[in-house]
Design a protein around this motif. Structure first.
Motif, PDB file in Angstrom:
ATOM      1  N   MET A 137       8.926  25.892 -12.148  1.00 42.31           N
ATOM      2  CA  MET A 137       8.081  24.733 -12.477  1.00 42.31           C
ATOM      3  C   MET A 137       9.099  23.495 -12.730  1.00 42.31           C
ATOM      4  SD  MET A 137       5.320  26.076 -15.425  1.00 42.31           S
ATOM      5  CE  MET A 137       4.739  24.567 -15.623  1.00 42.31           C
ATOM      6  N   THR A 138       8.547  22.373 -12.470  1.00 42.89           N
ATOM      7  CA  THR A 138       9.423  21.001 -12.432  1.00 42.89           C
ATOM      8  C   THR A 138       9.384  20.430 -14.078  1.00 42.89           C
ATOM      9  OG1 THR A 138       7.749  19.449 -11.931  1.00 42.89           O
ATOM     10  CG2 THR A 138       8.724  20.341 -10.233  1.00 42.89           C
ATOM     11  N   LYS A 139      10.427  19.665 -14.352  1.00 42.45           N
ATOM     12  CA  LYS A 139      10.343  19.191 -15.724  1.00 42.45           C
ATOM     13  C   LYS A 139       8.848  18.512 -15.952  1.00 42.45           C
ATOM     14  CE  LYS A 139      15.326  18.732 -16.318  1.00 42.45           C
ATOM     15  NZ  LYS A 139      16.441  17.799 -16.405  1.00 42.45           N
ATOM     16  N   GLU A 140       8.463  17.612 -15.096  1.00 41.31           N
ATOM     17  CA  GLU A 140       7.263  17.008 -15.255  1.00 41.31           C
ATOM     18  C   GLU A 140       6.213  18.020 -15.407  1.00 41.31           C
ATOM     19  OE1 GLU A 140       6.687  14.281 -11.806  1.00 41.31           O
ATOM     20  OE2 GLU A 140       8.300  13.244 -12.274  1.00 41.31           O
ATOM     21  N   GLN A 141       5.959  19.073 -14.743  1.00 42.61           N
ATOM     22  CA  GLN A 141       5.079  19.874 -15.097  1.00 42.61           C
ATOM     23  C   GLN A 141       4.984  20.737 -16.664  1.00 42.61           C
ATOM     24  OE1 GLN A 141       5.634  22.468 -11.690  1.00 42.61           O
ATOM     25  NE2 GLN A 141       3.835  21.749 -10.547  1.00 42.61           N
ATOM     26  N   LYS A 142       6.373  20.970 -16.751  1.00 43.42           N
ATOM     27  CA  LYS A 142       6.819  21.556 -18.305  1.00 43.42           C
ATOM     28  C   LYS A 142       6.188  20.591 -19.320  1.00 43.42           C
ATOM     29  CE  LYS A 142      10.212  24.705 -16.911  1.00 43.42           C
ATOM     30  NZ  LYS A 142      11.582  25.036 -17.084  1.00 43.42           N
ATOM     31  N   LYS A 143       6.501  19.089 -18.978  1.00 40.16           N
ATOM     32  CA  LYS A 143       6.208  18.166 -20.180  1.00 40.16           C
ATOM     33  C   LYS A 143       4.504  18.121 -20.019  1.00 40.16           C
ATOM     34  CE  LYS A 143       6.807  13.412 -21.460  1.00 40.16           C
ATOM     35  NZ  LYS A 143       7.552  12.347 -20.932  1.00 40.16           N
ATOM     36  N   TYR A 144       3.982  18.060 -19.101  1.00 39.04           N
ATOM     37  CA  TYR A 144       2.569  17.969 -18.862  1.00 39.04           C
ATOM     38  C   TYR A 144       2.059  19.188 -19.784  1.00 39.04           C
ATOM     39  CZ  TYR A 144      -2.221  18.209 -17.316  1.00 39.04           C
ATOM     40  OH  TYR A 144      -3.422  18.114 -17.185  1.00 39.04           O
ATOM     41  N   ASN A 145       2.374  20.410 -19.372  1.00 41.88           N
ATOM     42  CA  ASN A 145       1.827  21.487 -20.128  1.00 41.88           C
ATOM     43  C   ASN A 145       1.970  21.690 -21.450  1.00 41.88           C
ATOM     44  OD1 ASN A 145       0.811  22.916 -17.814  1.00 41.88           O
ATOM     45  ND2 ASN A 145       2.684  24.032 -17.322  1.00 41.88           N
ATOM     46  N   SER A 146       3.252  21.132 -21.822  1.00 35.13           N
ATOM     47  CA  SER A 146       3.371  21.172 -23.442  1.00 35.13           C
ATOM     48  C   SER A 146       2.518  20.057 -24.051  1.00 35.13           C
ATOM     49  CB  SER A 146       4.775  20.774 -23.811  1.00 35.13           C
ATOM     50  OG  SER A 146       5.239  19.584 -23.436  1.00 35.13           O
ATOM     51  N   GLU A 147       2.439  18.804 -23.470  1.00 32.52           N
ATOM     52  CA  GLU A 147       1.334  17.874 -24.159  1.00 32.52           C
ATOM     53  C   GLU A 147       0.028  18.507 -24.124  1.00 32.52           C
ATOM     54  OE1 GLU A 147       1.958  14.151 -21.807  1.00 32.52           O
ATOM     55  OE2 GLU A 147       4.075  13.851 -22.519  1.00 32.52           O
ATOM     56  N   LEU A 148      -0.484  19.263 -23.091  1.00 32.32           N
ATOM     57  CA  LEU A 148      -1.617  19.896 -23.015  1.00 32.32           C
ATOM     58  C   LEU A 148      -1.914  20.620 -23.990  1.00 32.32           C
ATOM     59  CD1 LEU A 148      -4.414  19.777 -21.299  1.00 32.32           C
ATOM     60  CD2 LEU A 148      -3.431  21.589 -19.925  1.00 32.32           C
ATOM     61  N   ASN A 149      -0.967  21.811 -24.062  1.00 33.31           N
ATOM     62  CA  ASN A 149      -1.092  22.625 -25.209  1.00 33.31           C
ATOM     63  C   ASN A 149      -1.285  22.080 -26.569  1.00 33.31           C
ATOM     64  OD1 ASN A 149      -1.154  24.613 -23.487  1.00 33.31           O
ATOM     65  ND2 ASN A 149       1.066  24.972 -23.515  1.00 33.31           N
ATOM     66  N   ARG A 150      -0.373  20.899 -27.102  1.00 37.99           N
ATOM     67  CA  ARG A 150      -0.530  20.495 -28.215  1.00 37.99           C
ATOM     68  C   ARG A 150      -2.097  20.081 -28.489  1.00 37.99           C
ATOM     69  NH1 ARG A 150       4.517  17.202 -27.075  1.00 37.99           N
ATOM     70  NH2 ARG A 150       6.121  18.605 -27.912  1.00 37.99           N
ATOM     71  N   LEU A 151      -2.554  19.367 -27.535  1.00 39.35           N
ATOM     72  CA  LEU A 151      -3.915  18.758 -27.805  1.00 39.35           C
ATOM     73  C   LEU A 151      -5.052  20.042 -27.859  1.00 39.35           C
ATOM     74  CD1 LEU A 151      -5.986  16.604 -27.663  1.00 39.35           C
ATOM     75  CD2 LEU A 151      -6.180  16.656 -25.007  1.00 39.35           C
ATOM     76  N   ARG A 152      -4.766  20.922 -26.937  1.00 40.98           N
ATOM     77  CA  ARG A 152      -5.654  22.208 -26.778  1.00 40.98           C
ATOM     78  C   ARG A 152      -5.762  22.753 -28.484  1.00 40.98           C
ATOM     79  NH1 ARG A 152      -4.722  27.819 -25.213  1.00 40.98           N
ATOM     80  NH2 ARG A 152      -6.804  28.388 -24.577  1.00 40.98           N
ATOM     81  N   ILE A 153      -4.444  23.212 -28.945  1.00 39.44           N
ATOM     82  CA  ILE A 153      -4.463  23.836 -30.156  1.00 39.44           C
ATOM     83  C   ILE A 153      -5.158  22.982 -31.318  1.00 39.44           C
ATOM     84  CG2 ILE A 153      -2.164  22.694 -31.289  1.00 39.44           C
ATOM     85  CD1 ILE A 153      -3.282  26.507 -31.092  1.00 39.44           C
ATOM     86  N   VAL A 154      -5.095  21.779 -31.228  1.00 36.89           N
ATOM     87  CA  VAL A 154      -5.949  20.827 -32.247  1.00 36.89           C
ATOM     88  C   VAL A 154      -7.497  21.146 -31.814  1.00 36.89           C
ATOM     89  CG1 VAL A 154      -6.534  18.646 -32.842  1.00 36.89           C
ATOM     90  CG2 VAL A 154      -4.272  18.985 -32.573  1.00 36.89           C
ATOM     91  N   VAL A 155      -7.968  21.255 -30.825  1.00 38.69           N
ATOM     92  CA  VAL A 155      -9.287  21.488 -30.517  1.00 38.69           C
ATOM     93  C   VAL A 155      -9.740  22.882 -30.818  1.00 38.69           C
ATOM     94  CG1 VAL A 155     -10.906  21.635 -28.728  1.00 38.69           C
ATOM     95  CG2 VAL A 155      -9.369  19.518 -28.636  1.00 38.69           C
ATOM     96  N   GLU A 156      -8.932  23.739 -30.544  1.00 39.93           N
ATOM     97  CA  GLU A 156      -9.056  25.183 -31.013  1.00 39.93           C
ATOM     98  C   GLU A 156      -9.234  25.347 -32.491  1.00 39.93           C
ATOM     99  OE1 GLU A 156      -9.918  27.815 -29.138  1.00 39.93           O
ATOM    100  OE2 GLU A 156      -9.840  26.481 -27.258  1.00 39.93           O
ATOM    101  N   HIS A 157      -8.606  24.587 -33.304  1.00 41.89           N
ATOM    102  CA  HIS A 157      -8.574  24.878 -34.661  1.00 41.89           C
ATOM    103  C   HIS A 157      -9.750  24.004 -35.301  1.00 41.89           C
ATOM    104  CE1 HIS A 157      -4.672  26.346 -35.977  1.00 41.89           C
ATOM    105  NE2 HIS A 157      -4.014  25.790 -34.943  1.00 41.89           N
ATOM    106  N   VAL A 158     -10.098  23.029 -34.611  1.00 42.77           N
ATOM    107  CA  VAL A 158     -11.732  22.368 -35.038  1.00 42.77           C
ATOM    108  C   VAL A 158     -12.754  23.504 -34.671  1.00 42.77           C
ATOM    109  CG1 VAL A 158     -13.130  20.663 -34.513  1.00 42.77           C
ATOM    110  CG2 VAL A 158     -10.806  20.118 -34.797  1.00 42.77           C
ATOM    111  N   ASN A 159     -12.541  24.072 -33.448  1.00 40.07           N
ATOM    112  CA  ASN A 159     -13.686  25.241 -33.205  1.00 40.07           C
ATOM    113  C   ASN A 159     -13.694  26.073 -34.097  1.00 40.07           C
ATOM    114  OD1 ASN A 159     -14.669  23.588 -30.903  1.00 40.07           O
ATOM    115  ND2 ASN A 159     -12.953  24.913 -29.568  1.00 40.07           N
ATOM    116  N   ARG A 160     -12.495  26.618 -34.566  1.00 39.75           N
ATOM    117  CA  ARG A 160     -12.342  27.703 -35.506  1.00 39.75           C
ATOM    118  C   ARG A 160     -13.124  27.027 -36.786  1.00 39.75           C
ATOM    119  NH1 ARG A 160      -9.950  29.173 -40.058  1.00 39.75           N
ATOM    120  NH2 ARG A 160      -8.652  27.266 -40.070  1.00 39.75           N
TER     121      ARG A 160
END
Length: 60
Positions: free
Chosen positions: A1-24
């Motif tokens: 994966m390129t650096k841009e893709q890794k950066k995008y994935n890490s930002e997406l994962n940060r947002l996703r974990i917040v949403v998952e905590h709210v769902n829980r």
């Protein structure tokens, strides 16, 4: 994966974990985690009340 893709994935994962905590936190209320068997016209009202309780807890 390129650096841009890794950066995008890490930002997406940060947002996703917040949403998952709210769902829980919302699924602690059984109305949102189990099958709803009461009148369907009141489901929106009850789910909004639960969301309001959760938002109130966040401000404390």
């Amino acid at each position: 994966m390129t650096k841009e893709q890794k950066k995008y994935n890490s930002e997406l994962n940060r947002l996703r974990i917040v949403v998952e905590h709210v769902n829980r936190r919302l699924k602690i209320f059984k109305i949102l985690s189990d099958r709803y068997r009461n009148r369907h016209r009141r489901f929106g009202l009850k789910s909004n009340l639960i969301a309001g309780i959760y938002n109130h807890e966040l401000t404390l």
